[in-house]
Design a protein around this motif. Structure first.
Motif: not given
Length: 446
Positions: A338-347
């Motif tokens: 979850x943490x990984x994918x949310x950062x990918x979305x942010x970027x």
């Protein structure tokens, strides 16, 4: 009066010389010891800390034989004995033996009575060995009163006497401590006083205490006190709105005392973000990640780069790519995913790659259908709000709160993003209204 059994027990202490004239001992045994008592005490203390207890006892015994009035040697011997298991009785015998030669020594008596008090408050085995008929704690109080007066009782000893009186008042030696309300109240009050002992000091006064402590020789025993004073200093400066100095103190502790202390890492993160000192935080997070090489250290470093990009409206550094590669290899739990994918979305949103961001949002929402965790849901709600703002869809951003409050009305929407929003919010926990209020506040700031 000491019994023969007690006398023989002293052999294990290595201080039998307290009871027998020194000329019966060979001076050859101790000729290698230096004559300076402070050097001897330091040597014995070092041996004790290295867990070389027998050697430490020998040095303390020598000090006592050569400097019979050196109370620090008795204290050191006590610490050495109590560093081992089941040595409380030997401590009592030591002080009894010392008092055979020096029956009027008030310091020795106080220490013996302190051991009696400790036994009375919980060590039934030792209390039985003392073999006192009556209330031992009350007897200790009376003995203490008999040897102290306004001339011999200092501030520290007054505290000891006050404690004895309070223990007697609370019936600490006769009532079950788990059911003794008076004793529990007393302990809670003491605990609160201890925690608040710096409450009335200013930041400069705390800093003075800290500087005094730091000026002393380095010692593991002082580290916890140094940590506490650094923490208090950070809090004081922050309370006084001197955030820059608070950050400096936190960084000083991190760089000079302990880089693995999570509390001061949190101080640095909070204070750096508060002052938008992202370059400072990047330096610290880089050190932290170099030291730990974990998923969470990499995530923290990535987050500060994202924060800096958002605040300064600049491009993300190329380092972000390698951080994502590292994170992907360490993503082995649902929480990390979850943490990984949310950062990918942010970027993706930061880089204006809205189609890619939307695809990831929809995929993540499908993984979240049916959950009730408000914190996790609202993190996705905020990401979607950022997505709408980046695309210039203010109406979409403002619609989010309506979907959150009444998701059923939007579940049949033809818009896949609106429908996904409704589905992840349909089982939302509304037990605490503050979560919805916080979400409204955060969305309104965008």
């Amino acid at each position: 009066m000491m019994t023969r059994k007690e006398f023989l027990s002293l052999g294990s202490l290595g201080i039998t010389s307290l009871l027998i004239p020194n000329f019966l001992f060979s001076k050859e045994k101790f000729k290698h010891f230096p004559p300076d008592v402070n050097v001897l005490l330091k040597s014995a203390s070092d041996l004790r800390k290295q867990k070389q207890y027998n050697q430490a006892k020998q040095v303390y015994a020598h000090i006592i034989s050569q400097f019979p009035n050196e109370i620090r040697a008795y204290d050191g011997m006590r610490k050495t004995l109590l560093s081992q298991k089941n040595k409380e009785w030997e401590v009592i015998l030591m002080f009894r033996a010392a008092l055979v030669l020096k029956p009027e020594n008030i310091d020795l008596k106080k220490r013996l009575y302190r051991e009696y008090m400790n036994a009375a408050l919980g060590n039934k085995k030792i209390k039985k060995l003392i073999a006192f008929d009556g209330n031992l704690l009350t007897e200790v109080k009376e003995k203490y009163e008999g040897l102290t007066n306004i001339n011999t009782r200092g501030k520290k000893n007054d505290k000891q006497y006050s404690k004895i009186c309070k223990m007697v008042e609370c019936n600490a030696d006769s009532e079950n401590p788990h059911r003794n309300k008076a004793l529990k109240t007393y302990k809670k009050e003491n605990c609160k006083k201890f925690k608040d002992r710096f409450a009335l000091l200013t930041s400069s006064e705390v800093d003075t205490k800290l500087d005094t402590l730091l000026a002393k020789p380095s010692s593991k025993d002082r580290n916890q006190h140094i940590r506490e004073l650094y923490s208090s200093s950070c809090k004081k400066h922050r309370k006084e709105k001197n955030n820059s100095e608070a950050l400096n103190k936190a960084i000083s502790y991190y760089n000079t005392v302990d880089k693995n202390d999570p509390l001061f890492l949190k101080y640095i993160r909070d204070l750096s973000k508060l002052q938008h000192k992202y370059d400072t935080l990047i330096t610290i997070e880089t050190q932290n990640h170099t030291l730990k090489k974990t998923f969470w250290s990499a995530l923290a470093l990535l987050d500060v780069h994202i924060k800096k990009t958002e605040y300064q409206h600049i491009a993300l550094p190329t380092l972000v790519t390698s951080l994502f590669s590292f994170l992907e290899t360490e993503t082995d739990t649902p929480e990390k995913k979850f943490e990984f994918i949310t950062r990918k979305i942010k970027v993706d949103i930061l880089n204006n790659q809205l189609n890619s961001a939307k695809d990831k949002i929809l995929k993540q929402c499908r993984n979240m259908y049916g959950i009730s965790n408000t914190h996790t849901i609202d993190r996705m709600n905020m990401l979607i709000a950022h997505y709408y703002v980046k695309g210039g869809d203010i109406e979409g951003k403002n619609r989010i709160l309506s979907i959150v409050v009444n998701p059923q009305s939007f579940i049949e929407s033809s818009d896949s993003l609106i429908q996904s929003l409704a589905l992840i919010n349909q089982n939302r926990n509304f037990a605490k209204i503050i979560h919805t209020q916080n979400l409204q506040r955060l969305i309104s700031k965008l």
